[in-house]
Scaffold this motif. Sequence first.
Motif, mmCIF file in Angstrom:
data_model
loop_
_atom_site.group_PDB
_atom_site.id
_atom_site.type_symbol
_atom_site.label_atom_id
_atom_site.label_comp_id
_atom_site.label_asym_id
_atom_site.label_seq_id
_atom_site.Cartn_x
_atom_site.Cartn_y
_atom_site.Cartn_z
ATOM 1 N N ALA A 167 0.604 1.262 -10.210
ATOM 2 C CA ALA A 167 0.419 -0.150 -9.870
ATOM 3 C C ALA A 167 -0.811 -0.283 -8.971
ATOM 4 N N CYS B 21 -3.346 -1.143 -5.981
ATOM 5 C CA CYS B 21 -3.167 -0.977 -4.537
ATOM 6 C C CYS B 21 -3.027 -2.342 -3.864
ATOM 7 N N LYS B 22 -2.083 -2.397 -2.952
ATOM 8 C CA LYS B 22 -1.899 -3.619 -2.169
ATOM 9 C C LYS B 22 -2.661 -3.443 -0.858
ATOM 10 N N VAL C 58 -3.900 -4.318 2.896
ATOM 11 C CA VAL C 58 -3.410 -4.934 4.126
ATOM 12 C C VAL C 58 -4.637 -5.297 4.967
ATOM 13 N N PRO D 131 -3.036 -3.904 11.089
ATOM 14 C CA PRO D 131 -2.473 -2.699 10.461
ATOM 15 C C PRO D 131 -0.947 -2.611 10.587
ATOM 16 N N ALA D 132 -0.371 -3.276 11.582
ATOM 17 C CA ALA D 132 1.087 -3.207 11.752
ATOM 18 C C ALA D 132 1.807 -3.718 10.504
ATOM 19 N N LEU E 83 1.172 -2.985 7.542
ATOM 20 C CA LEU E 83 1.384 -1.834 6.647
ATOM 21 C C LEU E 83 2.720 -1.156 6.965
ATOM 22 N N ILE E 84 2.986 -0.967 8.243
ATOM 23 C CA ILE E 84 4.220 -0.293 8.657
ATOM 24 C C ILE E 84 5.430 -1.147 8.240
ATOM 25 N N LEU F 90 5.554 -3.162 5.655
ATOM 26 C CA LEU F 90 5.724 -3.000 4.206
ATOM 27 C C LEU F 90 6.388 -1.662 3.866
ATOM 28 N N LEU F 91 5.977 -0.615 4.556
ATOM 29 C CA LEU F 91 6.548 0.713 4.279
ATOM 30 C C LEU F 91 8.026 0.743 4.651
ATOM 31 N N GLN F 92 8.376 -0.054 5.664
ATOM 32 C CA GLN F 92 9.769 -0.066 6.099
ATOM 33 C C GLN F 92 10.624 -0.966 5.203
ATOM 34 N N GLU G 34 9.581 -2.916 2.232
ATOM 35 C CA GLU G 34 9.318 -3.048 0.791
ATOM 36 C C GLU G 34 9.464 -1.679 0.110
ATOM 37 N N ALA G 35 8.687 -0.691 0.571
ATOM 38 C CA ALA G 35 8.764 0.643 -0.036
ATOM 39 C C ALA G 35 10.022 1.385 0.455
ATOM 40 N N VAL H 50 10.387 3.587 2.826
ATOM 41 C CA VAL H 50 10.186 5.039 2.975
ATOM 42 C C VAL H 50 10.122 5.473 4.430
ATOM 43 N N ILE H 51 10.114 4.515 5.357
ATOM 44 C CA ILE H 51 10.204 4.946 6.772
ATOM 45 C C ILE H 51 11.315 4.155 7.473
ATOM 46 N N ALA I 116 -3.535 4.943 -4.624
ATOM 47 C CA ALA I 116 -2.662 4.458 -3.551
ATOM 48 C C ALA I 116 -1.922 3.188 -3.947
ATOM 49 N N GLN I 117 -0.740 2.990 -3.329
ATOM 50 C CA GLN I 117 -0.001 1.734 -3.511
ATOM 51 C C GLN I 117 -0.309 0.769 -2.378
ATOM 52 N N GLY J 22 -3.145 0.057 0.954
ATOM 53 C CA GLY J 22 -4.422 0.498 1.502
ATOM 54 C C GLY J 22 -4.910 -0.405 2.604
ATOM 55 N N ALA K 16 2.538 0.505 16.041
ATOM 56 C CA ALA K 16 3.506 -0.202 15.198
ATOM 57 C C ALA K 16 4.721 0.676 14.896
#
Lengths: 248, 323
Positions: A224, A226-227, A229, A234-235, A237-238, A240-242, A244-245, A247-248, B298-299, B301, B316
């Motif tokens: 897919a 790249c999305k 940010v 940058p926060a 991104l964290i 989204l990782l928490q 949406e993805a 993974v954290i 990457a998904q 970036g 964060a």
Amino acid sequence: MKIVVCISHVPDTTTKVKFVNDNKLDETGIQWIINPWDELSLTRALELKDDPANGIEKVTVAHVGPVGAEPTIRKALAIGADDAIRINATSSDAYYVAAQLAEVLKNNPFDIILCGIESSDFNGSTVGGMLAEFLGIPSVSSVSSLNLVNGEVILTREIDGGKETVAIPVPFVAIVQKGITKEPRIPSMRGIMMARTKPILVSEPVSLDALTEVVQYEMPKPRAACKFVNPENPAELITLLQNEAKVI
Amino acid sequence: MSVLTFVENWDGKFKKLTFELVSYASKVAEMMNTTAIALSIGNVQPEELEKLGKYGVKKIIHIANEELLALDNQAYTSVITELAVKEGATVLLLANNNTGKALAPRLSVRLKAGVGSGVSQLPLSIDPFMVYKKVYSGRAFAHLTIKSPVRILTLAQNSFELIETPNDAAIETITVQLENGLIKTVVKDVQKQTGKILLTDAEIVVSGGRGMKSPDNWGPLVELADLLGAATACSRPVSDEGWRPHEEHTGQTGKIIAPNLYFAIGISGATQHIAGVSASKFIVAVNTDKDAPVFEAAQYGIVGDAAKILPQLVEAVREIKSK
């Protein structure tokens, strides 16, 4: 002591691969190189030979492949190998290749046999170990350093979570990975000139069936997009990782 | 008939990779209407061996010979071959790690069994026996048929989920007769990495490239990794320059990893680098060049300078971890 380095001939690692009818590599425009791990093995063999105290008489390269692979063999000779053996066969799988190498090496004994841990085409990591088993001699895999200390072979083998220092009697097969040397040696102009007259012994294969066969190739599924940010936040991104993805 | 999996131990313990192997072996056994057996060599306590039963194996064979504590490829090959024959194994499974790569090819010749290396999913079919595997370092995949009656597979780490199917697995502890002089490997010294998460085991990896600009700038990257319980890694130029140890190099000629989450910080994403990390479930890239190839893999970036972005990511993460 004599060293043989088994070399494979692979498409340049940056080449985009394509297939004909999904079952054969499209060779158009492919730049062929010595498999990167085999090139490192050859470099290490030549470094050992450079030190007269090691008493290495000769470094040979061995390859299973048709005449079309000779430029790759000449390159290995230009880097510094003394001579070469080419087994005149199209490789069909690792078992076939290892069996052919074993046939030739049985009649031309070497003390140290070096094989790269993997080839960048089939990623099998099997030829070196198979060859040792066909020859009935010891093997050490994941070797990241190889030295001769008072006539004894001392190797470093990588293990999950560390390394071991190992001694092994000759003859043996070392299956070599990164770390064995810093950088692959590049042929000099003199080396290229000398390589033209170095001997390539051509040997005919023995009759043998492969155990595996690739019936179809597929391209990787596209990822897919790249999305992005906002770099000012940058926060995000964290988050989204928490959320949406997850993974954290 | 059976599916036999060789399970390595680390100081008497198993790890996630081990349970991935037994889960996979049990699934293949189910596809073949047979049973899965685990084979452990070395010093492992019964409580640890019992854990294997949770993932569907029916029998656990434990070989307790003292002289087999260190890996000797010929001795291990002989022992595993003997058990594979005795148990009528038609599939033999190993991990695609250093030990698996050392043993699978020798076993292949001994048992005249074709090898499917680095598989990451169940076989496509049993008759003919066909597996799906990465080729050209991830630039393509192959459907590979294994034509021999016995097949050997090596399973890529972090590629197969754990499947719990509790079983009362019987543990058989045996000692085997080893031929005199068979063991040729002399281990003179062992250097273990301590206190750090292993790169190949890590679920999250934070990796830096040339865009980090200097070995002195790794502080916030390591901090981010520590907060996330992640391992640190690097690109080839970084290890070649000696900024980071070569054990951290991920990429085609370095370590091939498949974490759940991979941060590529200041890494442009050359084909050879992506070859080592493309099996990651999520890749996050931070790079100043919006056209860097890493963004194709990457998904998520961020186009920006690592030196500026990293401390804010650290902040964060610190915040969500404190909640």
